[in-house]
Motif scaffolding. Structure first.
Motif, PDB file in Angstrom:
ATOM      1  N   ARG A 156      -3.089   9.872  -2.143  1.00 35.43           N
ATOM      2  CA  ARG A 156      -1.858   8.603  -1.730  1.00 35.43           C
ATOM      3  C   ARG A 156      -2.027   7.909  -3.002  1.00 35.43           C
ATOM      4  O   ARG A 156      -0.528   6.471  -3.258  1.00 35.43           O
ATOM      5  CB  ARG A 156      -2.284   7.125  -0.942  1.00 35.43           C
ATOM      6  N   VAL A 157      -2.670   7.860  -4.160  1.00 35.42           N
ATOM      7  CA  VAL A 157      -2.947   6.749  -5.110  1.00 35.42           C
ATOM      8  C   VAL A 157      -2.551   7.423  -6.802  1.00 35.42           C
ATOM      9  O   VAL A 157      -1.449   7.423  -7.002  1.00 35.42           O
ATOM     10  CB  VAL A 157      -4.456   6.582  -5.470  1.00 35.42           C
TER      11      VAL A 157
ATOM     12  N   ARG B 254       0.559  -1.448  -0.322  1.00 34.32           N
ATOM     13  CA  ARG B 254       0.435  -0.049   0.117  1.00 34.32           C
ATOM     14  C   ARG B 254       0.848   1.888   0.243  1.00 34.32           C
ATOM     15  O   ARG B 254       0.656   2.461  -0.559  1.00 34.32           O
ATOM     16  CB  ARG B 254      -1.018  -0.324   0.663  1.00 34.32           C
ATOM     17  N   LYS B 255       2.062   0.942   0.797  1.00 30.33           N
ATOM     18  CA  LYS B 255       3.268   1.951   0.396  1.00 30.33           C
ATOM     19  C   LYS B 255       3.376   2.835  -1.107  1.00 30.33           C
ATOM     20  O   LYS B 255       3.691   3.632  -0.915  1.00 30.33           O
ATOM     21  CB  LYS B 255       4.054   1.874   1.611  1.00 30.33           C
ATOM     22  N   TYR B 256       3.384   1.669  -1.816  1.00 29.24           N
ATOM     23  CA  TYR B 256       3.300   1.851  -2.716  1.00 29.24           C
ATOM     24  C   TYR B 256       2.390   2.340  -4.101  1.00 29.24           C
ATOM     25  O   TYR B 256       3.375   2.088  -5.610  1.00 29.24           O
ATOM     26  CB  TYR B 256       4.594   0.520  -3.548  1.00 29.24           C
ATOM     27  N   THR B 257       1.469   2.698  -3.620  1.00 31.97           N
ATOM     28  CA  THR B 257       0.213   2.682  -4.918  1.00 31.97           C
ATOM     29  C   THR B 257       0.334   3.212  -5.515  1.00 31.97           C
ATOM     30  O   THR B 257       0.492   3.456  -6.526  1.00 31.97           O
ATOM     31  CB  THR B 257      -1.019   2.947  -3.702  1.00 31.97           C
ATOM     32  N   GLY B 258       1.507   4.988  -5.069  1.00 35.63           N
ATOM     33  CA  GLY B 258       2.189   5.863  -6.629  1.00 35.63           C
ATOM     34  C   GLY B 258       2.256   4.926  -7.310  1.00 35.63           C
ATOM     35  O   GLY B 258       1.953   4.967  -8.457  1.00 35.63           O
ATOM     36  N   LEU B 259       3.102   4.253  -7.398  1.00 34.49           N
ATOM     37  CA  LEU B 259       4.397   3.639  -8.028  1.00 34.49           C
ATOM     38  C   LEU B 259       3.450   2.520  -8.939  1.00 34.49           C
ATOM     39  O   LEU B 259       3.760   2.930 -10.591  1.00 34.49           O
ATOM     40  CB  LEU B 259       5.439   3.748  -7.355  1.00 34.49           C
ATOM     41  N   ILE B 260       2.546   1.728  -8.237  1.00 38.54           N
ATOM     42  CA  ILE B 260       2.066   0.618  -9.000  1.00 38.54           C
ATOM     43  C   ILE B 260       1.847   1.402  -9.484  1.00 38.54           C
ATOM     44  O   ILE B 260       0.524   1.152 -10.485  1.00 38.54           O
ATOM     45  CB  ILE B 260       1.235  -0.162  -7.691  1.00 38.54           C
ATOM     46  N   VAL B 261       0.572   2.193  -9.639  1.00 40.87           N
ATOM     47  CA  VAL B 261      -0.246   2.522 -10.457  1.00 40.87           C
ATOM     48  C   VAL B 261       0.068   3.061 -11.406  1.00 40.87           C
ATOM     49  O   VAL B 261      -0.221   3.220 -12.756  1.00 40.87           O
ATOM     50  CB  VAL B 261      -1.441   4.356 -10.023  1.00 40.87           C
ATOM     51  N   THR B 262       1.173   3.923 -11.655  1.00 38.29           N
ATOM     52  CA  THR B 262       2.390   4.306 -12.740  1.00 38.29           C
ATOM     53  C   THR B 262       2.532   3.303 -13.710  1.00 38.29           C
ATOM     54  O   THR B 262       2.240   3.153 -15.158  1.00 38.29           O
ATOM     55  CB  THR B 262       3.246   5.066 -12.145  1.00 38.29           C
TER      56      THR B 262
ATOM     57  N   TRP C 204      -3.233  19.087  -9.999  1.00 36.33           N
ATOM     58  CA  TRP C 204      -5.189  19.410  -9.800  1.00 36.33           C
ATOM     59  C   TRP C 204      -5.631  18.966  -8.871  1.00 36.33           C
ATOM     60  O   TRP C 204      -6.489  19.237  -7.678  1.00 36.33           O
ATOM     61  CB  TRP C 204      -5.552  20.544 -10.983  1.00 36.33           C
ATOM     62  N   LEU C 205      -5.278  17.894  -9.511  1.00 39.30           N
ATOM     63  CA  LEU C 205      -6.683  16.284  -8.843  1.00 39.30           C
ATOM     64  C   LEU C 205      -6.304  16.546  -7.595  1.00 39.30           C
ATOM     65  O   LEU C 205      -6.927  16.391  -6.458  1.00 39.30           O
ATOM     66  CB  LEU C 205      -6.143  14.983  -9.457  1.00 39.30           C
ATOM     67  N   ARG C 206      -4.696  16.491  -6.776  1.00 38.33           N
ATOM     68  CA  ARG C 206      -4.022  16.473  -5.785  1.00 38.33           C
ATOM     69  C   ARG C 206      -4.661  16.957  -4.932  1.00 38.33           C
ATOM     70  O   ARG C 206      -5.577  17.339  -3.529  1.00 38.33           O
ATOM     71  CB  ARG C 206      -2.478  15.978  -5.016  1.00 38.33           C
ATOM     72  N   GLN C 207      -4.543  18.329  -5.610  1.00 34.76           N
ATOM     73  CA  GLN C 207      -5.182  19.934  -4.507  1.00 34.76           C
ATOM     74  C   GLN C 207      -7.048  19.653  -4.438  1.00 34.76           C
ATOM     75  O   GLN C 207      -7.375  20.394  -3.542  1.00 34.76           O
ATOM     76  CB  GLN C 207      -5.449  21.193  -5.119  1.00 34.76           C
ATOM     77  N   ARG C 208      -7.422  19.005  -5.384  1.00 42.08           N
ATOM     78  CA  ARG C 208      -8.697  19.064  -5.284  1.00 42.08           C
ATOM     79  C   ARG C 208      -8.968  18.049  -4.618  1.00 42.08           C
ATOM     80  O   ARG C 208     -10.051  18.483  -3.963  1.00 42.08           O
ATOM     81  CB  ARG C 208      -9.014  19.264  -7.028  1.00 42.08           C
ATOM     82  N   PHE C 209      -9.016  16.678  -4.593  1.00 38.86           N
ATOM     83  CA  PHE C 209      -9.315  15.608  -3.792  1.00 38.86           C
ATOM     84  C   PHE C 209      -8.341  14.871  -3.407  1.00 38.86           C
ATOM     85  O   PHE C 209      -7.217  13.869  -3.486  1.00 38.86           O
ATOM     86  CB  PHE C 209      -9.859  15.003  -4.689  1.00 38.86           C
ATOM     87  N   PRO C 210      -7.444  15.584  -1.395  1.00 38.79           N
ATOM     88  CA  PRO C 210      -6.673  15.848  -1.185  1.00 38.79           C
ATOM     89  C   PRO C 210      -7.017  13.922  -0.914  1.00 38.79           C
ATOM     90  O   PRO C 210      -5.201  12.938  -0.429  1.00 38.79           O
ATOM     91  CB  PRO C 210      -6.993  15.696   1.068  1.00 38.79           C
ATOM     92  N   ALA C 211      -8.421  13.690  -0.982  1.00 38.33           N
ATOM     93  CA  ALA C 211      -7.892  11.344  -0.662  1.00 38.33           C
ATOM     94  C   ALA C 211      -6.982  11.131  -1.220  1.00 38.33           C
ATOM     95  O   ALA C 211      -6.801   9.896  -1.697  1.00 38.33           O
ATOM     96  CB  ALA C 211      -9.250  10.797  -0.535  1.00 38.33           C
ATOM     97  N   LEU C 212      -7.176  11.722  -2.391  1.00 39.56           N
ATOM     98  CA  LEU C 212      -5.971  10.900  -4.042  1.00 39.56           C
ATOM     99  C   LEU C 212      -5.382  10.662  -4.071  1.00 39.56           C
ATOM    100  O   LEU C 212      -4.440  10.119  -4.429  1.00 39.56           O
ATOM    101  CB  LEU C 212      -6.675  11.759  -5.468  1.00 39.56           C
TER     102      LEU C 212
END
Ligand SMILES: Nc1ncnc2c1ncn2[C@@H]1O[C@H](COP(=O)(O)OP(=O)(O)OP(=O)(O)O)[C@@H](O)[C@H]1O
Ligand SMILES: [Mg+2]
Lengths: 323, 248
Positions: free
Chosen positions: A320-321, A5-13, A310-318
């Motif tokens: 990690r992804v 889960r720590k690497y979600t950002g990498l995995i998505v990319t 923009w998405l990161r600012q707008r939706f903080p919940a995102l």
């Protein structure tokens, strides 16, 4: 956070890059492969540039110089010296890294617009030099003897080989980009981007850190140049050091979101899809560069953080992804 | 002596911003640096931590000459400072800002350990609940504390504080003064603080150093300095300030 889960950002990319890679394998069509080749090339170049532009905050308008120089050095070794593609790729990457290192010492002291201008100058100077450098074929460039492709299973197979190499390099760039972003080195880069003097007061040795960022952002474009021109079969100064290609790279990084891992990937995909559309549209065919310029202007003015930012600012919940 | 400043002068074009400033700072002291606007206080900090190279004189830090060193080299030697005009790394979180201090300062920690230090320091200065906020979104008082936190995270031997009380309200001033005192008492860090808030600096300093037009005009305990005619004269342009000085 623990485990994967720590690497979600990498995995998505990475998933996005893998999806792109497998698409032509599934369809098996050459045309799909060519389209994806262009997109992956953009993604890899934009991700490399992002290390300097997005993380460190230095705008390099002439980043194509590393693509061109690497391409030339590799091509020369392949075609004139008869070395293998693998060594040519390494040499292309090394040549670009060395150039970036030397340039880093010379022009990274310049701030803001002055650095950007200097990078344009470097690209133009390199083009002029190669134009007059006979071992590299001067203005005519060099052409690959078709026999060379035989070592790689014939011309058709060489195209697929180039594609696989590009895909592998794109994955490597994304991993490098992510690792830098998450490292102490990367934190130093971000600090420099935000306020270079304050970063130095806190102990960041900016001249060194910036130089390494520059070198890191130059290596992969150098290797990509070798693959691109190997596949292309010939190399000339104009396409190797095409300034507007540099500008397109900046547009891609800005469009997707500078300073993020995912941004340049989405930016490269988005920009190339748009460009593909413009090239086929009779109305826009001749003004695609103007469109790129206008797009850059709109991004800088209205969404300077790009899509991902923009998405990161707008939706903080995102957050990690989307990293 | 942790710091020796010997005959330091600094010229900007035709302006002599500092001339022949000399003092020694023993370890563990809090030295207050006061003087009217434009007296050269910030310039003196800049000459000590390497932002400027002094035109004349020497700076000796922990027994070694450091005149004209780079700012990052001074940071590695154990000198940390805050900025009069705050310089937060706006697009980074408060935690990341403080982590930069711990990563690249004197102890040069890796990210993991640096994060632990950042947590401890943020709690110490009262920024813990802001840890994940972007530094750019803090108010002035919080930004001042962030400057302080970044400097502390480097675990310096000597801390230069440039007007950390300016722009704070009275309760924030009281809080900050107690932090300054605790930095010295609990962490043993030597401090030079530039300050215009007289009651605070007189109260917290062991010794006061007064600059006027780039020259040192007085040095001594807070009582001595407050009763020094030269100091009162230097502040005469601001009668209210003179009054406040005298009332200490
Ligand atoms: N980089 C510079 N170039 C030219 N002049 C400068 C520079 N920095 C400071 N000065 C001048 O040097 C003098 C001293 O400035 P300095 O900032 O050190 O004063 P200060 O005592 O910190 O004042 P304040 O209390 O207002 O902060 C001023 O006249 C200022 O204008
Ligand atoms: Mg000042």
């Amino acid at each position: 956070m623990s485990g994967w889960r720590k690497y979600t950002g990498l995995i998505v990319t990475l998933l996005i890059v893998l999806l792109l890679t497998f698409w032509p394998l599934i369809t098996g069509k050459d045309i799909t492969r060519e389209t994806i080749f262009t997109i992956l090339l953009s993604v890899a170049l934009a991700s490399s540039l992002n290390i300097l532009l997005g993380y460190t905050g230095y705008v390099s308008f002439g980043h194509v110089v590393f693509f061109g120089l690497g391409g030339y050095v590799g091509f020369y070794l392949l075609s004139v010296q008869g070395w293998s593609l693998w060594i040519a790729m390494l040499a292309g990457g090394a040549a670009s890294a060395i150039l970036a290192f030397l340039l880093g010492k010379a022009i990274l002291r310049l701030r803001g617009g002055y650095f950007a201008l200097a990078t344009i100058g470097v690209n133009e100077a390199m083009r002029a030099f190669i134009n007059n450098f006979e071992p590299f074929g001067g203005p005519v460039g060099m052409t690959l003897n078709f026999q060379v492709y035989r070592d790689y299973g014939g011309p058709a197979q060489a195209l697929w080989l180039s594609f696989y190499m590009l895909a592998a390099l794109t994955i490597i760039v994304v991993i490098i980009s992510y690792s830098v972003r998450m490292s102490k080195f990367g934190l130093g880069l971000l600090a420099i981007r935000e306020d270079e003097d304050a970063a130095e007061v806190m102990g960041v040795i900016a001249p060194n850190v910036k130089t390494w960022a520059y070198v890191l952002s130059a290596i992969i474009p150098g290797i990509l140049g070798v693959i691109f021109f190997f596949k292309n079969g010939n190399i000339e100064p104009a396409p190797a050091f095409r300034l507007h290609f540099s500008i397109e790279m900046i547009v891609m990084v800005m469009l997707g979101g500078q300073g993020t891992v995912l941004g340049p990937v989405l930016g490269g995909m988005g920009y190339q899809s748009l460009r593909g559309y413009l090239l086929t549209s009779p109305l826009f065919k001749n003004i695609q560069l103007a469109v790129a310029g206008a797009l850059l202007l709109i991004i800088v003015l209205f969404v300077p953080a790009g899509v991902v930012g923009w998405l990161r600012q707008r939706f903080p919940a995102l957050r990690r992804v989307l990293q | 002596m942790i710091l020796q400043v010997e005959g330091v002068g600094k010229q900007f074009g035709g302006l002599q911003a500092l001339s022949d400033v000399t003092f020694d700072l023993p370890e563990g002291q809090i030295l207050g640096l006061i003087g009217p606007n434009g007296a050269g206080k910030t310039t003196l900090f800049n000459c000590i931590n390497g932002v400027y190279s002094p035109t004349t004189g020497r700076v000796v830090f922990r027994g070694e000459e450091v005149t004209g060193s780079k700012t990052y080299a001074m940071a590695h030697r154990g000198l940390a400072r805050t900025h009069q005009i705050v310089r937060p790394l706006n697009e980074l979180s408060v935690r990341e800002n403080v982590t930069v201090g711990a990563c690249f300062g004197r102890e040069g920690h890796g990210l993991h350990k640096a994060n632990e230090i950042a947590d401890e320091i943020m709690a110490f200065v009262g920024l813990a609940e802001r840890a994940d906020q972007l530094a750019g979104s803090l108010n002035v008082g919080q930004k001042k504390r962030l400057e302080m936190a970044r400097a502390l995270a480097a675990r310096p031997y000597l801390l230069l504080l440039d007007e950390v009380l300016a722009g704070l309200n009275p309760s924030e001033i009281a809080h900050m003064v107690s932090i300054v005192r605790r930095i010295r008492d609990e962490r043993g860090i030597t401090i030079i603080m530039i300050e215009h808030v007289m009651h605070a600096v007189m109260n917290v300093s062991d010794r006061i150093f007064v600059l006027d037009y780039g020259k040192q005009i007085a040095e001594g305990t807070p009582e001595e300095v407050a009763n020094n005619p030269k100091v009162i004269e230097a502040y005469l342009g601001d009668p209210e300030l003179a009054e406040r000085l005298m009332s200490e």
